[in-house]
Design a protein around this motif. Structure first.
Motif, PDB file in Angstrom:
ATOM      1  N   ASN A   1       0.859  -1.179   0.000  1.00 37.88           N
ATOM      2  CA  ASN A   1       0.000   0.000   0.000  1.00 37.88           C
ATOM      3  C   ASN A   1       0.898   1.233   0.000  1.00 37.88           C
ATOM      4  OD1 ASN A   1      -1.608   2.280   1.026  1.00 37.88           O
ATOM      5  ND2 ASN A   1      -3.209   0.749   1.338  1.00 37.88           N
ATOM      6  N   GLY A   2       0.900   1.950  -1.146  1.00 33.41           N
ATOM      7  CA  GLY A   2       1.754   3.119  -1.270  1.00 33.41           C
ATOM      8  C   GLY A   2       1.323   4.277  -0.402  1.00 33.41           C
ATOM      9  N   ASN A   3       0.037   4.397  -0.112  1.00 29.01           N
ATOM     10  CA  ASN A   3      -0.448   5.498   0.719  1.00 29.01           C
ATOM     11  C   ASN A   3       0.064   5.393   2.150  1.00 29.01           C
ATOM     12  OD1 ASN A   3      -1.771   6.614  -1.381  1.00 29.01           O
ATOM     13  ND2 ASN A   3      -3.827   6.448  -0.534  1.00 29.01           N
ATOM     14  N   LEU A   4       0.098   4.156   2.657  1.00 32.90           N
ATOM     15  CA  LEU A   4       0.548   3.946   4.035  1.00 32.90           C
ATOM     16  C   LEU A   4       1.981   3.443   4.098  1.00 32.90           C
ATOM     17  CD1 LEU A   4      -2.680   2.325   5.549  1.00 32.90           C
ATOM     18  CD2 LEU A   4      -1.926   4.708   5.698  1.00 32.90           C
ATOM     19  N   ASP A   5       2.591   3.186   2.929  1.00 36.85           N
ATOM     20  CA  ASP A   5       3.979   2.751   2.856  1.00 36.85           C
ATOM     21  C   ASP A   5       4.206   1.494   3.693  1.00 36.85           C
ATOM     22  OD1 ASP A   5       6.547   2.838   1.923  1.00 36.85           O
ATOM     23  OD2 ASP A   5       7.278   4.215   3.467  1.00 36.85           O
ATOM     24  N   LEU A   6       3.414   0.468   3.417  1.00 39.37           N
ATOM     25  CA  LEU A   6       3.566  -0.771   4.165  1.00 39.37           C
ATOM     26  C   LEU A   6       3.209  -1.977   3.305  1.00 39.37           C
ATOM     27  CD1 LEU A   6       0.436  -1.759   4.941  1.00 39.37           C
ATOM     28  CD2 LEU A   6       0.679  -0.003   6.687  1.00 39.37           C
ATOM     29  N   PHE A   7       3.787  -3.113   3.680  1.00 41.57           N
ATOM     30  CA  PHE A   7       3.473  -4.392   3.065  1.00 41.57           C
ATOM     31  C   PHE A   7       2.508  -5.153   3.977  1.00 41.57           C
ATOM     32  CE2 PHE A   7       7.481  -3.406   0.999  1.00 41.57           C
ATOM     33  CZ  PHE A   7       7.277  -3.838  -0.301  1.00 41.57           C
ATOM     34  N   SER A   8       1.640  -5.943   3.359  1.00 44.05           N
ATOM     35  CA  SER A   8       0.722  -6.799   4.115  1.00 44.05           C
ATOM     36  C   SER A   8       0.831  -8.229   3.594  1.00 44.05           C
ATOM     37  CB  SER A   8      -0.730  -6.329   3.970  1.00 44.05           C
ATOM     38  OG  SER A   8      -0.897  -5.028   4.492  1.00 44.05           O
ATOM     39  N   TYR A   9       0.987  -9.159   4.531  1.00 42.00           N
ATOM     40  CA  TYR A   9       0.990 -10.580   4.181  1.00 42.00           C
ATOM     41  C   TYR A   9      -0.297 -11.191   4.722  1.00 42.00           C
ATOM     42  CZ  TYR A   9       1.787 -15.561   4.877  1.00 42.00           C
ATOM     43  OH  TYR A   9       1.638 -16.930   4.911  1.00 42.00           O
ATOM     44  N   THR A  10      -1.082 -11.785   3.838  1.00 37.76           N
ATOM     45  CA  THR A  10      -2.380 -12.331   4.225  1.00 37.76           C
ATOM     46  C   THR A  10      -2.447 -13.817   3.904  1.00 37.76           C
ATOM     47  OG1 THR A  10      -3.480 -10.212   3.791  1.00 37.76           O
ATOM     48  CG2 THR A  10      -4.882 -12.172   3.894  1.00 37.76           C
ATOM     49  N   SER A  11      -2.944 -14.588   4.843  1.00 35.42           N
ATOM     50  CA  SER A  11      -3.203 -16.015   4.619  1.00 35.42           C
ATOM     51  C   SER A  11      -4.666 -16.293   4.932  1.00 35.42           C
ATOM     52  CB  SER A  11      -2.288 -16.885   5.491  1.00 35.42           C
ATOM     53  OG  SER A  11      -2.416 -16.534   6.859  1.00 35.42           O
ATOM     54  N   VAL A  12      -5.324 -16.970   4.009  1.00 36.83           N
ATOM     55  CA  VAL A  12      -6.732 -17.341   4.166  1.00 36.83           C
ATOM     56  C   VAL A  12      -6.796 -18.860   4.223  1.00 36.83           C
ATOM     57  CG1 VAL A  12      -9.054 -17.151   3.228  1.00 36.83           C
ATOM     58  CG2 VAL A  12      -7.394 -15.310   2.828  1.00 36.83           C
ATOM     59  N   MET A  13      -7.255 -19.387   5.350  1.00 38.74           N
ATOM     60  CA  MET A  13      -7.244 -20.828   5.584  1.00 38.74           C
ATOM     61  C   MET A  13      -8.656 -21.405   5.598  1.00 38.74           C
ATOM     62  SD  MET A  13      -4.332 -20.768   8.559  1.00 38.74           S
ATOM     63  CE  MET A  13      -4.590 -19.025   8.894  1.00 38.74           C
ATOM     64  N   PHE A  14      -8.816 -22.520   4.902  1.00 36.31           N
ATOM     65  CA  PHE A  14     -10.071 -23.277   4.912  1.00 36.31           C
ATOM     66  C   PHE A  14      -9.756 -24.685   5.403  1.00 36.31           C
ATOM     67  CE2 PHE A  14     -10.607 -20.000   1.719  1.00 36.31           C
ATOM     68  CZ  PHE A  14     -11.879 -19.516   1.970  1.00 36.31           C
ATOM     69  N   ASP A  15     -10.488 -25.125   6.408  1.00 37.01           N
ATOM     70  CA  ASP A  15     -10.270 -26.450   6.983  1.00 37.01           C
ATOM     71  C   ASP A  15     -11.571 -27.225   7.056  1.00 37.01           C
ATOM     72  OD1 ASP A  15      -7.411 -26.770   8.009  1.00 37.01           O
ATOM     73  OD2 ASP A  15      -7.944 -24.801   8.807  1.00 37.01           O
ATOM     74  N   VAL A  16     -11.493 -28.504   6.704  1.00 33.62           N
ATOM     75  CA  VAL A  16     -12.632 -29.399   6.888  1.00 33.62           C
ATOM     76  C   VAL A  16     -12.438 -30.118   8.217  1.00 33.62           C
ATOM     77  CG1 VAL A  16     -13.941 -31.339   5.968  1.00 33.62           C
ATOM     78  CG2 VAL A  16     -12.873 -29.697   4.401  1.00 33.62           C
ATOM     79  N   ALA A  17     -13.281 -29.808   9.186  1.00 32.00           N
ATOM     80  CA  ALA A  17     -13.187 -30.455  10.495  1.00 32.00           C
ATOM     81  C   ALA A  17     -13.656 -31.905  10.386  1.00 32.00           C
ATOM     82  CB  ALA A  17     -14.035 -29.696  11.510  1.00 32.00           C
ATOM     83  N   LYS A  18     -13.369 -32.692  11.403  1.00 29.79           N
ATOM     84  CA  LYS A  18     -13.740 -34.107  11.334  1.00 29.79           C
ATOM     85  C   LYS A  18     -15.256 -34.312  11.336  1.00 29.79           C
ATOM     86  CE  LYS A  18     -13.251 -35.066  16.325  1.00 29.79           C
ATOM     87  NZ  LYS A  18     -12.529 -35.892  17.311  1.00 29.79           N
TER      88      LYS A  18
END
Length: 217
Positions: free
Chosen positions: A160-177
């Motif tokens: 994001n150039g406006n805030l001068d920062l990097f963001s690392y995002t992880s989106v996890m999907f899990d099938v429970a038992k």
């Protein structure tokens, strides 16, 4: 000057997400890591006629497998000769890979290049929306989302150039038992200037105030 033992990667196109965020990875804007389950013969007399094959106990986690090395554990168990691996239809398969029903692509297990190096099958979704759509289309037609995989993790980095920062995002999907699909989103922010609140005039003024207050503290 360039630091020793580093490489310079030229990026000639970027992926824009929203108005001010851009993707920064050169080849694959999004990485997908999924873990494929093994099934075992149902030994329970009451239900085995209706459900002859059930999910192996290695993959029966209440909180899912996305943050656990479930597939690696299954491979280690199978290599020890303790059990065989079947797909959801009861067909015996190699625990190290799964073959796509439609494409006949062999999706192979690896540890390097996967989410947290926990192991699984890593797939790059390219650096355009078209490429991502085609990869997802292949995965859907290969029946990986429907019945074989038990966890998916999508990862991407934006700037994001406006805030001068990097963001690392992880989106996890899990099938429970229990069969329930759980979702979890985690975003870690890495500001290039810890005092940054934006690059506009107001932001620079607030940034100066933050530094002054920090000095007084």
């Amino acid at each position: 000057p360039q630091l020793a033992n580093t490489q310079v990667q030229t990026i000639d196109k970027i992926v824009r997400t929203r108005e001010y965020n851009v993707g920064v990875m050169p080849n694959n804007h999004v990485r997908l890591t999924f873990q494929v389950a093994c099934f075992q013969k149902n030994q329970g007399e009451r239900w085995k006629r209706g459900y002859p094959f059930i999910l192996d106990s290695v993959f029966q986690m209440n909180d899912g497998c996305s943050q656990r090395p479930c597939m690696r554990s299954m491979i280690e168990t199978s290599e020890g000769g303790e059990k065989d691996c079947f797909n959801s239809r009861g067909e015996k398969r190699d625990v190290n890979f799964i073959e796509g029903d439609w494409s006949e692509i062999k999706y192979a297990f690896s540890e390097k290049g996967t989410f947290k190096n926990l192991g699984g099958i890593a797939v790059g979704l390219g650096d355009t929306k078209y490429e991502a759509d085609k990869v997802i289309e292949y995965l859907l037609q290969d029946q990986l989302f429907q019945s074989n995989a038990v966890s998916f993790v999508f990862e991407f980095v934006t700037y994001n150039g406006n805030l001068d920062l990097f963001s690392y995002t992880s989106v996890m999907f899990d099938v429970a038992k229990t069969g329930k699909l759980n979702r979890k989103v985690i975003t870690a922010v890495f500001p290039l200037d810890v005092f940054s609140v934006g690059n506009d005039k107001k932001g620079r003024r607030e940034q100066t105030g933050n530094k002054a207050l920090f000095g007084l503290y």
